[in-house]
Design a protein around this motif. Structure first.
Motif, PDB file in Angstrom:
ATOM      1  N   SER A 153       6.417   2.951   1.213  1.00  0.00           N
ATOM      2  CA  SER A 153       7.258   3.066   2.422  1.00  0.00           C
ATOM      3  C   SER A 153       5.971   2.845   3.625  1.00  0.00           C
ATOM      4  O   SER A 153       4.918   2.804   3.498  1.00  0.00           O
ATOM      5  N   HIS A 154       6.553   2.752   4.868  1.00  0.00           N
ATOM      6  CA  HIS A 154       5.431   2.410   6.134  1.00  0.00           C
ATOM      7  C   HIS A 154       6.221   3.344   7.229  1.00  0.00           C
ATOM      8  O   HIS A 154       7.523   3.183   7.424  1.00  0.00           O
ATOM      9  N   ARG A 155       5.137   3.833   8.033  1.00  0.00           N
ATOM     10  CA  ARG A 155       5.732   4.408   9.559  1.00  0.00           C
ATOM     11  C   ARG A 155       4.948   3.782  10.393  1.00  0.00           C
ATOM     12  O   ARG A 155       3.635   3.621  10.230  1.00  0.00           O
ATOM     13  N   ASP A 177       0.923   5.609   6.626  1.00  0.00           N
ATOM     14  CA  ASP A 177       0.805   4.841   7.494  1.00  0.00           C
ATOM     15  C   ASP A 177       0.356   3.338   7.410  1.00  0.00           C
ATOM     16  O   ASP A 177       0.356   2.928   6.242  1.00  0.00           O
ATOM     17  N   HIS A 178       0.154   2.648   8.525  1.00  0.00           N
ATOM     18  CA  HIS A 178      -0.472   1.339   8.563  1.00  0.00           C
ATOM     19  C   HIS A 178      -1.771   1.135   7.705  1.00  0.00           C
ATOM     20  O   HIS A 178      -1.894  -0.040   7.034  1.00  0.00           O
ATOM     21  N   GLN A 195      -1.337  -7.663   4.047  1.00  0.00           N
ATOM     22  CA  GLN A 195      -0.359  -6.657   4.332  1.00  0.00           C
ATOM     23  C   GLN A 195       0.880  -7.146   5.106  1.00  0.00           C
ATOM     24  O   GLN A 195       0.493  -7.896   6.055  1.00  0.00           O
ATOM     25  N   VAL A 197       4.486  -6.208   6.941  1.00  0.00           N
ATOM     26  CA  VAL A 197       5.568  -4.926   7.060  1.00  0.00           C
ATOM     27  C   VAL A 197       6.781  -5.441   7.508  1.00  0.00           C
ATOM     28  O   VAL A 197       7.030  -6.601   8.306  1.00  0.00           O
ATOM     29  N   GLN A 202       6.090  -1.497   3.443  1.00  0.00           N
ATOM     30  CA  GLN A 202       4.867  -2.496   3.663  1.00  0.00           C
ATOM     31  C   GLN A 202       4.561  -2.907   2.283  1.00  0.00           C
ATOM     32  O   GLN A 202       4.939  -2.447   1.123  1.00  0.00           O
TER      33      GLN A 202
END
Length: 210
Positions: A153-155, A177-178, A195, A197, A202
């Motif tokens: 997951s990515h926020r 987070d990133h 990386q 997104v 991600q």
């Protein structure tokens, strides 16, 4: 056990996971197809020849079997999952000459240091208790010169990203987070960190120095 983990351990989900559940959710979360994910997994892990591959939280084994098909005789892929229904489905649907499955805890893998040339975890770290400990275990069993790849997951650092963290937490999903995984990879001495997104997901890969 939270709602998300109970769902993943239910026999009914194991039966439809790769046919409907995962493709639909991953397309909504990333805008990408399962076929694209599989192609990118092979590329990110640089699979070929007689390499030994470990697939953490393998579910019903579709990715594990696909990874094994990129290997030659002498190579093999091992899928590890905690869910007995998922593993039963993997053995029934995704057996092969260079693939095998094992029940285990990602936080304490039953393998020697440096046992695998490639290690991956696609779409599961947000469900695993103590995902950073699990990631450290993945690096521990990765051989020098080997590749690691994860999808999680990515926020974003904006109101929508913070809202996704709250909503995810209510259902038992961690939203990262990133910087969490690139920083952890650097801390563990990995190089060639990449990386990308895609919407809410991600994709992070790296190399353990030879």
């Amino acid at each position: 056990m939270n709602l998300a983990r109970r769902t993943m351990n239910h026999p009914a989900l194991a039966a439809v996971y790769e046919r409907a559940w995962r493709p639909a959710l991953f397309y909504l979360a990333s805008g990408r197809s399962t076929a694209s994910d599989r192609r990118d997994a092979v590329r990110a892990l640089r699979l070929s020849g007689d390499k030994k591959v470990l697939d953490i939280a393998c579910g019903p084994g579709n990715f594990t079997r696909h990874l094994s098909e990129s290997l030659s005789e002498g190579g093999f892929a091992v899928g590890v999952d905690y869910s007995e229904p998922m593993l039963a489905r993997a053995v029934a649907d995704n057996a092969g000459p260079r693939v095998g499955y094992l029940r285990g805890d990602a936080r304490a893998l039953p393998f020697a240091d440096g046992a695998f040339d490639a290690v991956c975890c696609f779409g599961a770290l947000y469900l695993i208790p103590d995902p950073l400990a699990a990631t450290r275990e993945m690096v521990r069993v990765l051989a020098p010169g080997g590749r690691i790849a994860i999808t999680t997951s990515h926020r974003a650092d904006n109101p929508f990203g913070h809202a996704s963290r709250i909503v995810g937490g209510l259902s038992g999903l961690r939203v990262f987070d990133h910087e969490t995984f690139p920083n952890l990879f650097r801390e563990l001495g990995l190089v060639e960190i990449d990386q990308n997104v895609h919407r809410l997901l991600q994709y992070v890969s790296a190399t353990r120095p030879a």
